[in-house]
Design an enzyme around this catalytic site. Structure first.
Site, PDB file in Angstrom:
ATOM      1  N   GLU A 181       0.892  -1.154   0.000  1.00  0.00           N
ATOM      2  CA  GLU A 181       0.000   0.000   0.000  1.00  0.00           C
ATOM      3  C   GLU A 181       0.925   1.197   0.000  1.00  0.00           C
ATOM      4  O   GLU A 181       1.703   1.376   0.931  1.00  0.00           O
ATOM      5  CB  GLU A 181      -0.856  -0.070   1.267  1.00  0.00           C
ATOM      6  CG  GLU A 181      -2.074   0.799   1.225  1.00  0.00           C
ATOM      7  CD  GLU A 181      -2.159   1.617   2.492  1.00  0.00           C
ATOM      8  OE1 GLU A 181      -2.440   1.053   3.542  1.00  0.00           O
ATOM      9  OE2 GLU A 181      -1.905   2.827   2.399  1.00  0.00           O
TER      10      GLU A 181
ATOM     11  N   CYS B 176      -2.458   7.468   5.020  1.00  0.00           N
ATOM     12  CA  CYS B 176      -2.529   7.097   3.601  1.00  0.00           C
ATOM     13  C   CYS B 176      -3.759   7.718   2.959  1.00  0.00           C
ATOM     14  O   CYS B 176      -3.819   7.880   1.749  1.00  0.00           O
ATOM     15  CB  CYS B 176      -2.628   5.588   3.449  1.00  0.00           C
ATOM     16  SG  CYS B 176      -1.743   4.662   4.676  1.00  0.00           S
TER      17      CYS B 176
END
Lengths: 519, 519
Positions: A264, A301
């Protein structure tokens, strides 16, 4: 428990023999005791060999017994909660409530996978019994999911608990039946040690094979790369930078047997501010945006790094409100020197870009603190300058001003893959515009949300924390929520196998009492 | 329908403008009319652009409507069955009953995915309704699977119907809602044209967007590579050689946005002959083995290319029986000149290997025929010579003689990933040995079967036609059976989305009446 500088090697506290390092307190920049000697290549070899040996007994354990292990890890974390939170505060600069919340979330995540294991639907068991009278006869075929093998997990800096040693990657891999070798993040080694020891205590209490869990200290180029290259490792979980993720992917692909890397990496999480919403509540959205942007110094994120909106009065009122709120933000300490440096460089890059105009800055401060920043650019310039599409990790965002909805859609189409896209919509016109945009939005992101911001990732069955490249390296998966277990499973079928030789979950009598689809 | 040399470009019969080629009759080596002009780069561009345009409407169609499309393809194939089978006989040298069976299997496969769509469990719909009173409040989150995007499918030579233009990859990708661009295999272009036209008729009859289906002729280095590199293509299905598969993977990984390649490549499908089984029925197993080995000139991914057994009287009786049956096999025509050449080279390589001894050869013949071959080697030599682990595509097999069960296990452990491992076991000793071997076997293969051979892949819910690298490039998947649809799906979640803006499958009223898990 106190921090002693030990790793966990095949279940046992072990002092590394490689070069030592220490953590730094990001609020003061000073080193925190003790030293952490790193893993040698020999330590890595032993951890991987033990993980490989542990695969068969851990796979044979059955879901309900693995659920007990996950629950026990949560209990061991709870028993050591105060020490863990205090050490994490010192190592990350994150405040106590945030870390207490993150620890609770980490424990809930372990328990969620425990529930997934007890329910058993994740195994997707399919039984097609023999049809001897059919032409041609059908054999007896039974499918179940099995663990892919030992998994390498890389701790993330920005979630020292929930995406680290006992975080989502570790929890889902262990749930799947995969032994785990963690490479701890060097920003929070003491936190990593305390958490790893909790996992090791749980494994010992449950009588599991030693190799089910190891946690090593070491640098990425040596221990990290060596872990991904090790032939016994069968999958990798990583949360971090695009450069870090792509480096691991290259190593994984260059192996004689390539393996999946669940990285990720990079997302700017576009927020689409539609005109009706801006007109009706531009000011309120501006305030909410500033709060979301500055939360945790923007080190998420899912931080809202990009705003897309059509010029107009509503947008002006959004901008004034967001700018005022940003100017009032006090600076928060960032996680480490490297992240702070990269943030400042990213902000400077935007500030000096000829097409970019600053809109607001937060209060500055000394040390590794994040001075919030909001910039703006025209859609035309944004489209002409792909470098403006890159993530600046931290509380920095860029407003792209569009002439009209068609231009807004063009900007959206030009973006890379994202973890989230948020849409603020109010009234019939916005709804129609959202409906027109949604098929494109769906191709761009793993999570689509309305009238909010992507920060705050609920750990539940329906969560998707994933998205097209470069948000993640594998769009078919999520790293948060119960579906994350699917990353570490592979299907295997047994044909015409004597009942006694079948894995327990596939036997006629269904001794584990797991759900199955029979035809 | 007659064969006219046309491709299908965005749903329409189109004559390519690239260099033409013709099919060859493998029984005679002579060319078969007509010529097939290949696709230009411009044709490729148009096919990919149309596929991209078709994604949103095709995704919006809903599972039940896509099921009608799949059923209709099966009907259109049935309507043209005789022409398809006769053309396939001429182009592949395969006999009528095999091709009739393969066509029936291809139609069943389409209908299987129709059933999967109607049942809807493949969407894994998860609804987590809002919990506003929780601290912190939980938003409304809903997950469904959506198509990954346009898919490139490469027709396989060895199954001109079931793994080709309307084969498993195409059926599962269309079922998932992905537009498909097929690169036809140059061995059976006329068959490909007839099948592609059936798909195009079905798409037109169902009123689908043109870009849902294209089928192009062209060579791998140009059209094949260009297809995988095209930024609109989001996944690739391939069945073929290891060299071909790894070349496509390299292209897919080198893209700015890497994409998954589902390549089914190379497997020697070990058969473990345990001592009790050999003693009790060595002769019968020998006969059955020879039949499985020579079926379809051995041109199956699941062909039994490797036998592992412990020395002894049982093995001797197996060998005499297998050798006698092999010596009596009449030669069968292979699919094309390239496959025949590679087979002969592979057999010569084994025959001239110092460690290898020939056991039996089938009858030879003229033209591109497969002369069956069985060789033997000691376990020690097999372990010392990794080149002996490589697949020889065709009716060639290698018996590895082991001193004892421990050595047999060592040989198994040294093998690469496989599609299938077969175990022949009889009596308590064999059962105990099988139980001891199974954890290792499970790590090596996607399908484990007892007292048979892997040839014959049932199309059903529980089938796994997949396995660790190099059997396939993605161990988490299968290319046969209903689970194959999962390759072309990705999860997306919607958070706090107004009901009218949700995709139909996620709305409160569940208008598509699909199964969902609510919590």
């Amino acid at each position: 428990m106190s921090v002693s500088g030990e790793m966990i090697l095949a279940g046992r506290p072990t002092r590394g023999e490689g070069a030592p390092f220490a953590a730094s307190n990001p609020a003061t920049g000073s080193a925190i005791a003790p030293d952490f000697p790193t893993a040698t290549r020999d330590d890595l070899e032993r951890a991987c060999a033990a993980a490989d040996d542990a695969l068969a007994p851990f796979r044979a354990l059955g879901p309900a017994d693995r659920a007990l292990f996950l629950d026990r890890i949560a209990e061991e974390l709870a028993a050591d909660a105060n020490a863990i939170v205090e050490r994490a505060m010192a190592e990350t600069g994150l405040p106590r409530p945030r870390l207490e919340g993150e620890l609770a979330r980490t424990m809930n995540q372990l328990r969620l996978f425990g529930r997934v294991l007890r329910e058993g639907a994740y195994l997707d068991i399919r039984v097609n019994k023999a049809l001897p009278d059919r032409t041609p006869p059908r054999p007896d075929i039974r499918l179940s999911m099995v663990p892919v093998g030992p998994v390498a997990v890389f701790g993330a800096s920005n979630f020292p608990l929930a995406f680290s040693v006992a975080g989502g990657d570790t929890a889902s891999a262990l749930a799947a039946g995969c032994p785990v070798v963690v490479k701890a993040h060097s920003s929070h080694p003491g936190t990593s040690e305390l958490v790893a020891k909790a996992v090791a205590r749980a494994a010992a209490a449950c009588g599991l094979p030693d190799g089910v869990f190891s946690m090593l200290f070491g640098n990425g180029a040596d221990i990290g790369a060596g872990l991904v290259a090790d032939p016994r490792i069968q999958a990798v979980g990583f949360t971090g930078s695009r450069a870090g993720g792509t480096a691991l992917i290259a190593i994984a692909q260059a192996r004689p047997q390539p393996i999946p890397v669940y990285a990720e990496m990079s997302s700017i999480n576009p927020v689409l501010l539609l005109s009706g919403a801006l007109e009706q509540r531009g000011e309120a959205i501006g305030k909410a945006f500033a709060a979301a942007l500055t939360l945790g110094a923007g080190q998420f994120c899912t931080n809202p790094g990009l705003l897309l909106a059509v010029e107009g009065q509503g947008l002006d009122s959004f901008v004034s409100s967001a700018a005022a709120a940003i100017r009032a933000t006090t600076p928060a300490t960032m996680l480490n020197r490297g992240i702070h440096r990269a943030y400042c460089a990213g902000v400077r890059r935007l500030a000096s870009h000829p097409a970019v105009t600053p809109l607001a800055q937060g209060v500055s401060g000394d040390g590794w603190v994040c001075q919030t920043a909001l910039f703006t650019v025209s859609a035309r310039d944004f489209l002409a300058h792909p470098e403006l599409h890159e993530e600046v990790f931290g509380a920095c965002s860029l407003l792209v001003r569009c002439r009209d909805a068609v231009e807004l859609r063009t900007v959206l189409a030009a973006l890379e893959g994202q973890l989230t896209v948020a849409i603020h919509a109010e009234g019939a016109d916005d709804q129609a515009q959202a409906a027109w945009l949604l098929p494109l939005v769906e191709r761009k992101a793993g999570r689509i949300l309305f009238d909010g911001f992507g920060t705050g990732v609920e750990v539940c069955d329906a969560m998707v924390h994933g998205g097209p490249f470069p948000a993640t390296s594998d769009v078919r998966t999520t790293s948060v929520g119960s579906l994350a277990i699917a990353r570490f499973l592979r299907p295997v079928c047994y044909q015409n196998t004597p009942d006694t030789l079948l894995p327990a979950e596939l036997r006629d009598a269904n001794p584990l009492n797991l759900p199955r689809t029979c035809r």
